[in-house]
Scaffold this active site. Structure first.
Site, PDB file in Angstrom:
ATOM      1  N   GLU A 117       0.840  -1.202   0.000  1.00  0.00           N
ATOM      2  CA  GLU A 117       0.000   0.000   0.000  1.00  0.00           C
ATOM      3  C   GLU A 117       0.875   1.252   0.000  1.00  0.00           C
ATOM      4  O   GLU A 117       0.713   2.175   0.797  1.00  0.00           O
ATOM      5  CB  GLU A 117      -0.966   0.017   1.194  1.00  0.00           C
ATOM      6  N   GLU A 131       0.311   9.434  10.481  1.00  0.00           N
ATOM      7  CA  GLU A 131       0.404   8.453   9.410  1.00  0.00           C
ATOM      8  C   GLU A 131       1.070   8.980   8.138  1.00  0.00           C
ATOM      9  O   GLU A 131       1.812   8.258   7.477  1.00  0.00           O
ATOM     10  CB  GLU A 131      -0.993   7.908   9.087  1.00  0.00           C
ATOM     11  N   ARG A 206      -7.325  11.396  15.131  1.00  0.00           N
ATOM     12  CA  ARG A 206      -6.781  12.365  16.079  1.00  0.00           C
ATOM     13  C   ARG A 206      -7.060  13.791  15.642  1.00  0.00           C
ATOM     14  O   ARG A 206      -7.399  14.656  16.445  1.00  0.00           O
ATOM     15  CB  ARG A 206      -5.263  12.180  16.225  1.00  0.00           C
ATOM     16  N   HIS A 237     -14.865   4.086  19.090  1.00  0.00           N
ATOM     17  CA  HIS A 237     -13.472   3.889  19.484  1.00  0.00           C
ATOM     18  C   HIS A 237     -13.376   3.820  21.007  1.00  0.00           C
ATOM     19  O   HIS A 237     -14.209   4.359  21.739  1.00  0.00           O
ATOM     20  CB  HIS A 237     -12.639   5.062  18.952  1.00  0.00           C
TER      21      HIS A 237
END
Length: 361
Positions: A117, A131, A206, A237
């Site tokens: 990916e 990320e 976040r 979550h």
């Protein structure tokens, strides 16, 4: 390459790397599986369900608190394992702390690195955080870039990667659906939905935490306005901040908040829903394979080919925009059908086979 080390630590990583592990084993490769333990309970459930034994488990969440701890503890543990195992190649997936730590451990030990990916970009280092930076740094180190689409390949080429190192193979998330979707699946959730249609939502990024109040108010209003036809399921979550905000603002009886769903339950419920509202990444690839429209609750996405193909629509976090876009798709059959019928740009389910064939060559 005969000895392949797979490194993962989170549930999304496992979902996309498991089919590649299966393919490697079927091809007769010597497989070494390493779990950093970043999503301890969620990954352990999957390991048990799919009957996969790991060779090494760092169990980092038993001793870590915060992103820096997760990265450094993972790197220290992985360095020792790579030195001991001496794999021909290390394979990592995506953009997590385990991804970056695995990439660095391979690099420091001069072991080849394959990035599954590869090439997804927003070019905004804070969105998604952390990320985007994890992914870009891993791309600098990788020797093999397994890109899901032509667009991600072009990102890598613009960054100076050699075309001979880039392989467009689709996304292994589509492969995983073959292992999880069941035609005779049942769940109590469907009893609650009854004759209504189901809207599935996720919200946990976040960078969205400060916007959740307004996002939840908008979704609560949507649930009330469409209560005669739709119900909203929210697998929430574990973050206590998110849970507190949901409790305050998601008050409609038409919204059901449940604990996080394991992958098998989530995929099967997703297959049977009518619309998805999400700030997640993987869902943006999985849902189009099932013909389900996705409204992305983010201002940026590293999956713009889904937007271009028409399977996704980027709606942001502004409450009025969310309400407007949801109403538009629920009240406009032509628009809804257009998104359902858009071609999935992320492959046909043979990504894992392609990756192992490339490494075999």
């Amino acid at each position: 390459m005969k000895k392949i080390m797979f490194i993962f630590g989170t549930r999304p990583e496992f979902i996309k790397i498991y089919p590649v592990i299966k393919e490697a084993k079927q091809a007769g490769k010597e497989v070494v599986v390493v779990n950093t333990g970043q999503h301890k309970e969620m990954v352990n459930e999957l390991l048990e369900y799919f009957n996969l034994e790991v060779d090494y488990d760092l169990a980092i969440m038993d001793k870590c608190n915060g992103l820096m701890d997760i990265l450094t503890t993972s790197l220290s543990g992985l360095d020792k394992i790579v030195k001991e195992v001496k794999p021909d190649i290390v394979l990592v997936h995506g953009d997590t702390s385990a991804t970056l730590a695995g990439a660095l451990a391979a690099f420091y030990n001069q072991v080849k690195l394959g990035h599954i990916e590869a090439g997804l970009r927003t070019y905004n280092k804070l969105s998604p955080f952390p990320e985007e930076v994890n992914r870009q740094l891993t791309g600098i180190i990788a020797d093999y870039h397994f890109a899901p689409t032509e667009l991600t390949k072009q990102n890598l080429l613009r960054e100076g990667k050699s075309e001979s190192e880039i392989y467009v193979v689709g996304n292994s998330a589509i492969d995983m659906l073959n292992y999880t979707i069941s035609e005779d699946y049942t769940n109590d959730v469907f009893d609650w939905v009854g004759n209504n249609k189901l809207i599935l939502m996720t919200a946990h990024r976040r960078e969205n935490i400060n916007d959740l109040d307004d996002m939840f108010k908008a979704i609560n209003q949507i649930a009330e306005e469409h209560k005669n036809e739709y119900k909203v399921l929210y697998p929430i979550h574990m973050n206590p901040v998110i849970r507190a905000k949901a409790s305050n603002f998601l008050t409609s009886d038409n919204i059901k908040i449940v604990d996080p769903l394991d992958t098998v339950n989530f995929h099967n419920i997703m297959k049977r829903c009518s619309l998805i509202l999400t700030d997640s990444g993987g869902i943006q690839e999985e849902a189009p394979a099932l013909g389900i429209p996705v409204l992305v609750l983010r201002d940026t996405t590293e999956r713009p080919e889904g937007v271009e193909a028409g399977t996704l629509k980027l709606v942001g976090t502004n409450p009025q925009d969310i309400i407007s876009e949801v109403n538009n798709i629920l009240n406009n059959k032509e628009e809804y059908d257009k998104m359902c019928g858009a071609k999935n740009p992320y492959g046909t389910g043979d990504t894992s086979k392609q990756i192992i064939e490339i490494l075999s060559r």
